[in-house]
Design a protein around this motif. Sequence first.
Motif, PDB file in Angstrom:
ATOM      1  N   ARG A  51       0.833  -1.205   0.000  1.00 44.76           N
ATOM      2  CA  ARG A  51       0.000   0.000   0.000  1.00 44.76           C
ATOM      3  C   ARG A  51       0.873   1.262   0.000  1.00 44.76           C
ATOM      4  N   LEU A  52       1.934   1.277   0.799  1.00 43.27           N
ATOM      5  CA  LEU A  52       2.831   2.436   0.847  1.00 43.27           C
ATOM      6  C   LEU A  52       3.549   2.628  -0.476  1.00 43.27           C
ATOM      7  N   TRP A  53       3.999   1.539  -1.072  1.00 42.73           N
ATOM      8  CA  TRP A  53       4.660   1.648  -2.371  1.00 42.73           C
ATOM      9  C   TRP A  53       3.711   2.197  -3.434  1.00 42.73           C
ATOM     10  N   ARG A  54       2.476   1.724  -3.424  1.00 39.44           N
ATOM     11  CA  ARG A  54       1.505   2.208  -4.412  1.00 39.44           C
ATOM     12  C   ARG A  54       1.269   3.707  -4.250  1.00 39.44           C
ATOM     13  N   GLN A  55       1.177   4.156  -3.008  1.00 37.41           N
ATOM     14  CA  GLN A  55       0.977   5.587  -2.765  1.00 37.41           C
ATOM     15  C   GLN A  55       2.163   6.392  -3.294  1.00 37.41           C
ATOM     16  N   GLU A  56       3.377   5.868  -3.108  1.00 39.16           N
ATOM     17  CA  GLU A  56       4.552   6.574  -3.597  1.00 39.16           C
ATOM     18  C   GLU A  56       4.590   6.583  -5.120  1.00 39.16           C
ATOM     19  N   LEU A  57       4.239   5.474  -5.741  1.00 36.56           N
ATOM     20  CA  LEU A  57       4.268   5.392  -7.200  1.00 36.56           C
ATOM     21  C   LEU A  57       3.251   6.333  -7.841  1.00 36.56           C
ATOM     22  N   GLN A  58       2.167   6.600  -7.149  1.00 38.74           N
ATOM     23  CA  GLN A  58       1.181   7.532  -7.681  1.00 38.74           C
ATOM     24  C   GLN A  58       1.752   8.942  -7.816  1.00 38.74           C
ATOM     25  N   HIS A  59       2.786   9.248  -7.035  1.00 39.08           N
ATOM     26  CA  HIS A  59       3.404  10.566  -7.091  1.00 39.08           C
ATOM     27  C   HIS A  59       4.560  10.629  -8.095  1.00 39.08           C
ATOM     28  N   ILE A  60       5.185   9.502  -8.387  1.00 33.08           N
ATOM     29  CA  ILE A  60       6.371   9.551  -9.247  1.00 33.08           C
ATOM     30  C   ILE A  60       6.154   8.941 -10.625  1.00 33.08           C
ATOM     31  N   LEU A  61       5.044   8.226 -10.822  1.00 37.37           N
ATOM     32  CA  LEU A  61       4.681   7.735 -12.148  1.00 37.37           C
ATOM     33  C   LEU A  61       3.357   8.383 -12.537  1.00 37.37           C
ATOM     34  N   ASP A  62       3.317   8.996 -13.702  1.00 37.40           N
ATOM     35  CA  ASP A  62       2.200   9.872 -14.058  1.00 37.40           C
ATOM     36  C   ASP A  62       0.920   9.133 -14.426  1.00 37.40           C
ATOM     37  N   THR A  63       1.028   7.973 -15.060  1.00 36.13           N
ATOM     38  CA  THR A  63      -0.166   7.347 -15.628  1.00 36.13           C
ATOM     39  C   THR A  63      -0.425   5.973 -15.020  1.00 36.13           C
ATOM     40  N   GLU A 120       1.709   3.263 -16.645  1.00 33.38           N
ATOM     41  CA  GLU A 120       3.080   3.152 -16.153  1.00 33.38           C
ATOM     42  C   GLU A 120       3.125   2.392 -14.834  1.00 33.38           C
ATOM     43  N   ARG A 121       2.164   2.675 -13.977  1.00 34.53           N
ATOM     44  CA  ARG A 121       2.137   1.988 -12.676  1.00 34.53           C
ATOM     45  C   ARG A 121       1.827   0.508 -12.841  1.00 34.53           C
ATOM     46  N   GLU A 122       0.912   0.199 -13.756  1.00 36.39           N
ATOM     47  CA  GLU A 122       0.595  -1.205 -14.011  1.00 36.39           C
ATOM     48  C   GLU A 122       1.813  -1.946 -14.540  1.00 36.39           C
ATOM     49  N   GLN A 123       2.546  -1.298 -15.454  1.00 41.50           N
ATOM     50  CA  GLN A 123       3.745  -1.935 -16.006  1.00 41.50           C
ATOM     51  C   GLN A 123       4.792  -2.156 -14.920  1.00 41.50           C
ATOM     52  N   LEU A 163       6.442  -7.366  -9.616  1.00 43.23           N
ATOM     53  CA  LEU A 163       5.621  -8.240  -8.772  1.00 43.23           C
ATOM     54  C   LEU A 163       4.772  -9.133  -9.674  1.00 43.23           C
ATOM     55  N   GLY A 164       5.461  -9.953 -10.442  1.00 43.23           N
ATOM     56  CA  GLY A 164       4.799 -10.905 -11.318  1.00 43.23           C
ATOM     57  C   GLY A 164       4.594 -12.242 -10.621  1.00 43.23           C
ATOM     58  N   GLU A 165       4.264 -13.239 -11.395  1.00 45.87           N
ATOM     59  CA  GLU A 165       3.962 -14.559 -10.815  1.00 45.87           C
ATOM     60  C   GLU A 165       5.164 -15.155 -10.112  1.00 45.87           C
TER      61      GLU A 165
END
Length: 211
Positions: free
Chosen positions: A156-168, A171-174, A180-182
């Motif tokens: 959850r913390l990583w996702r919050q940080e990525l929302q600030h440093i990756l624009d779209t 990009e976050r999904e990629q 964090l793949g299989e």
Amino acid sequence: MITVGLSLKDRPCLVVGGGQVALRRIEKLIEEKASVIVVSPDVLPDIVTYHEAGVLQWIAKPYSSEYMVGQQFVIIATDIPAVNAQVMEDAQGVQAFINRADVKDDSTWVFGSATEIGDLEISIFTNQVSPRVSRLLRQDIEKRYGILAEWLPQIRLWRQELQHILDTPKEREQFWRTYLGESEFIQIVEGQEDSVKENIVHAISRIRSES
């Protein structure tokens, strides 16, 4: 039957019956903070305790149709077929959702076998075929994926940080597909999570420095 999650907080729920089957369902309703009314001349001591604590209302009388007024969710759990049939008819009359213990095919909503692993909540449904299989699956999931309770808050913390440093969102999904793949998930479950965590931390640090 479609599997859905329902919020029963403050929803009127009528339980007809006061034995073990009723108690198991009542305790789940209490966990969800439903507005529970139990109708039964006799109930188990635990139900009396819940009534005295104010978490449910117990009406110590035989069922009558007046108790169905305004109900949305109904649990039928007596050992008297004639009573169950009457409750069923009344519940259908007010278009309430019905959970019937003695004739499962009459149920329009059912309880799954649920477990919580940290922030992760998992419900298991076996189409009412085998409660035993549901319990075994739940135990296996708790044992196999217990480590996720430690990981989810960090994700959850990583996702919050990525929302600030990756624009779209793309990009976050990629990012998550890459880090964090299989294979990474299997490593986490098998207790080899240090390298996965290290790769994610380094990747986020690199993106932050480049932005």
